[in-house]
Write a protein that holds these residues in place. Structure first.
Motif, PDB file in Angstrom:
ATOM      1  N   GLN A   1       0.852  -1.189   0.000  1.00  0.00           N
ATOM      2  CA  GLN A   1       0.000   0.000   0.000  1.00  0.00           C
ATOM      3  C   GLN A   1       0.890   1.242   0.000  1.00  0.00           C
ATOM      4  O   GLN A   1       1.815   1.354   0.791  1.00  0.00           O
ATOM      5  CB  GLN A   1      -0.892   0.008   1.239  1.00  0.00           C
ATOM      6  CG  GLN A   1      -1.952   1.076   1.259  1.00  0.00           C
ATOM      7  CD  GLN A   1      -3.147   0.731   0.389  1.00  0.00           C
ATOM      8  OE1 GLN A   1      -3.246  -0.392  -0.086  1.00  0.00           O
ATOM      9  NE2 GLN A   1      -4.021   1.693   0.185  1.00  0.00           N
ATOM     10  N   VAL A   2       0.614   2.167  -0.896  1.00  0.00           N
ATOM     11  CA  VAL A   2       1.376   3.406  -1.002  1.00  0.00           C
ATOM     12  C   VAL A   2       0.487   4.558  -0.569  1.00  0.00           C
ATOM     13  O   VAL A   2      -0.630   4.715  -1.065  1.00  0.00           O
ATOM     14  CB  VAL A   2       1.861   3.632  -2.443  1.00  0.00           C
ATOM     15  CG1 VAL A   2       2.598   4.958  -2.554  1.00  0.00           C
ATOM     16  CG2 VAL A   2       2.761   2.480  -2.893  1.00  0.00           C
ATOM     17  N   GLN A   3       0.964   5.365   0.357  1.00  0.00           N
ATOM     18  CA  GLN A   3       0.244   6.581   0.739  1.00  0.00           C
ATOM     19  C   GLN A   3       0.818   7.757  -0.025  1.00  0.00           C
ATOM     20  O   GLN A   3       2.047   7.861  -0.209  1.00  0.00           O
ATOM     21  CB  GLN A   3       0.368   6.848   2.245  1.00  0.00           C
ATOM     22  CG  GLN A   3      -0.569   6.016   3.096  1.00  0.00           C
ATOM     23  CD  GLN A   3      -0.055   4.615   3.314  1.00  0.00           C
ATOM     24  OE1 GLN A   3       1.100   4.420   3.649  1.00  0.00           O
ATOM     25  NE2 GLN A   3      -0.929   3.635   3.147  1.00  0.00           N
TER      26      GLN A   3
ATOM     27  N   VAL B   1       0.634  12.035  -0.333  1.00  0.00           N
ATOM     28  CA  VAL B   1       0.222  13.272   0.339  1.00  0.00           C
ATOM     29  C   VAL B   1       0.566  14.459  -0.545  1.00  0.00           C
ATOM     30  O   VAL B   1       1.745  14.718  -0.808  1.00  0.00           O
ATOM     31  CB  VAL B   1       0.894  13.421   1.711  1.00  0.00           C
ATOM     32  CG1 VAL B   1       0.447  14.723   2.373  1.00  0.00           C
ATOM     33  CG2 VAL B   1       0.562  12.228   2.605  1.00  0.00           C
TER      34      VAL B   1
ATOM     35  N   VAL C   1       4.157  13.570  -2.070  1.00  0.00           N
ATOM     36  CA  VAL C   1       5.160  12.700  -1.465  1.00  0.00           C
ATOM     37  C   VAL C   1       4.573  11.309  -1.302  1.00  0.00           C
ATOM     38  O   VAL C   1       3.485  11.138  -0.740  1.00  0.00           O
ATOM     39  CB  VAL C   1       5.612  13.245  -0.101  1.00  0.00           C
ATOM     40  CG1 VAL C   1       6.656  12.315   0.506  1.00  0.00           C
ATOM     41  CG2 VAL C   1       6.177  14.641  -0.253  1.00  0.00           C
ATOM     42  N   ALA C   2       5.304  10.323  -1.806  1.00  0.00           N
ATOM     43  CA  ALA C   2       4.873   8.924  -1.705  1.00  0.00           C
ATOM     44  C   ALA C   2       5.561   8.253  -0.523  1.00  0.00           C
ATOM     45  O   ALA C   2       6.708   8.557  -0.200  1.00  0.00           O
ATOM     46  CB  ALA C   2       5.209   8.190  -2.995  1.00  0.00           C
ATOM     47  N   SER C   3       4.856   7.310   0.099  1.00  0.00           N
ATOM     48  CA  SER C   3       5.433   6.618   1.256  1.00  0.00           C
ATOM     49  C   SER C   3       6.472   5.586   0.834  1.00  0.00           C
ATOM     50  O   SER C   3       7.321   5.187   1.632  1.00  0.00           O
ATOM     51  CB  SER C   3       4.329   5.924   2.059  1.00  0.00           C
ATOM     52  OG  SER C   3       3.634   4.983   1.247  1.00  0.00           O
ATOM     53  N   GLN C   4       6.410   5.150  -0.438  1.00  0.00           N
ATOM     54  CA  GLN C   4       7.367   4.170  -0.939  1.00  0.00           C
ATOM     55  C   GLN C   4       7.699   4.493  -2.382  1.00  0.00           C
ATOM     56  O   GLN C   4       6.928   5.148  -3.076  1.00  0.00           O
ATOM     57  CB  GLN C   4       6.806   2.745  -0.920  1.00  0.00           C
ATOM     58  CG  GLN C   4       6.032   2.323   0.250  1.00  0.00           C
ATOM     59  CD  GLN C   4       5.432   0.960   0.071  1.00  0.00           C
ATOM     60  OE1 GLN C   4       5.896   0.114  -0.694  1.00  0.00           O
ATOM     61  NE2 GLN C   4       4.348   0.721   0.788  1.00  0.00           N
ATOM     62  N   TYR C   5       8.835   3.994  -2.817  1.00  0.00           N
ATOM     63  CA  TYR C   5       9.216   4.109  -4.228  1.00  0.00           C
ATOM     64  C   TYR C   5       9.747   2.767  -4.704  1.00  0.00           C
ATOM     65  O   TYR C   5      10.473   2.086  -3.985  1.00  0.00           O
ATOM     66  CB  TYR C   5      10.303   5.167  -4.416  1.00  0.00           C
ATOM     67  CG  TYR C   5      10.965   5.073  -5.772  1.00  0.00           C
ATOM     68  CD1 TYR C   5      12.223   4.481  -5.919  1.00  0.00           C
ATOM     69  CD2 TYR C   5      10.316   5.523  -6.907  1.00  0.00           C
ATOM     70  CE1 TYR C   5      12.805   4.348  -7.169  1.00  0.00           C
ATOM     71  CE2 TYR C   5      10.888   5.396  -8.155  1.00  0.00           C
ATOM     72  CZ  TYR C   5      12.135   4.807  -8.281  1.00  0.00           C
ATOM     73  OH  TYR C   5      12.710   4.676  -9.518  1.00  0.00           O
TER      74      TYR C   5
ATOM     75  N   LYS D   1      11.162  10.670  -3.414  1.00  0.00           N
ATOM     76  CA  LYS D   1       9.854  10.016  -3.561  1.00  0.00           C
ATOM     77  C   LYS D   1       8.766  11.069  -3.765  1.00  0.00           C
ATOM     78  O   LYS D   1       7.670  10.970  -3.188  1.00  0.00           O
ATOM     79  CB  LYS D   1       9.555   9.124  -2.347  1.00  0.00           C
ATOM     80  CG  LYS D   1      10.520   7.961  -2.182  1.00  0.00           C
ATOM     81  CD  LYS D   1      10.205   7.112  -0.963  1.00  0.00           C
ATOM     82  CE  LYS D   1      10.564   7.806   0.301  1.00  0.00           C
ATOM     83  NZ  LYS D   1      10.400   6.958   1.506  1.00  0.00           N
ATOM     84  N   THR D   2       9.061  12.053  -4.568  1.00  0.00           N
ATOM     85  CA  THR D   2       8.156  13.193  -4.722  1.00  0.00           C
ATOM     86  C   THR D   2       7.863  13.477  -6.185  1.00  0.00           C
ATOM     87  O   THR D   2       8.770  13.500  -7.017  1.00  0.00           O
ATOM     88  CB  THR D   2       8.745  14.447  -4.050  1.00  0.00           C
ATOM     89  OG1 THR D   2       8.979  14.172  -2.665  1.00  0.00           O
ATOM     90  CG2 THR D   2       7.782  15.624  -4.159  1.00  0.00           C
TER      91      THR D   2
ATOM     92  N   TYR E   1      -3.462   3.839  -6.281  1.00  0.00           N
ATOM     93  CA  TYR E   1      -3.217   4.695  -5.113  1.00  0.00           C
ATOM     94  C   TYR E   1      -3.499   6.149  -5.454  1.00  0.00           C
ATOM     95  O   TYR E   1      -3.056   6.646  -6.494  1.00  0.00           O
ATOM     96  CB  TYR E   1      -1.768   4.537  -4.650  1.00  0.00           C
ATOM     97  CG  TYR E   1      -1.352   3.099  -4.469  1.00  0.00           C
ATOM     98  CD1 TYR E   1      -0.319   2.543  -5.210  1.00  0.00           C
ATOM     99  CD2 TYR E   1      -2.018   2.292  -3.550  1.00  0.00           C
ATOM    100  CE1 TYR E   1       0.056   1.225  -5.043  1.00  0.00           C
ATOM    101  CE2 TYR E   1      -1.653   0.969  -3.379  1.00  0.00           C
ATOM    102  CZ  TYR E   1      -0.618   0.442  -4.139  1.00  0.00           C
ATOM    103  OH  TYR E   1      -0.260  -0.876  -3.971  1.00  0.00           O
TER     104      TYR E   1
END
Length: 125
Positions: free
Chosen positions: A1-3, A5, A23-27, A75-76, A114
């Protein structure tokens, strides 16, 4: 799951500029992303997208005014919006997926699992 913001929305006068960030929580190397927007009473539409290889594309109505870019180390995802018009007023959403490596920017909502919460952009005349 990727958050995801988003930030950077706001109110500007026509001709002004804004820069949105997501901004992603993972890449992962497979990740591909896009910016969508939804104006009141209208369908959500893809504005700009970047594929897994980093190739970008923008909607014809924003070409030359909007630029999408991605910083994998941060991750942006960014959307630089210049020469804004009242018709650009909408909620802007960041979208991402990484199920498979995809070549060619994607503008279909169904291709993204996502989504961010959205950020409001209001352009006054």
């Amino acid at each position: 799951q990727v958050q995801l913001v988003e930030s950077g929305g706001g109110s500007v006068q026509a001709g002004g500029s804004l820069k949105l960030s997501c901004v992603a929580s993972q890449y992962t190397y497979r990740q591909y992303m896009a910016w969508f927007r939804q104006a009141p009473g209208k369908e959500r539409e893809g504005v700009a997208a970047v594929d897994s290889a980093g190739s970008t594309s923008t909607l014809d109505s924003v070409k030359g005014r909007f630029t999408i870019s991605k910083d994998n180390t941060k991750k942006t995802l960014y959307l630089q919006m210049n020469s804004l018009k009242p018709e650009d007023t909408a909620i802007y959403y960041c979208a991402a997926d990484d199920a498979v490596y995809k070549l060619g920017p994607r503008f279909q909502k169904a291709e993204y699992r996502y989504w961010g919460q959205g950020t409001q952009v209001t352009v006054s005349s």
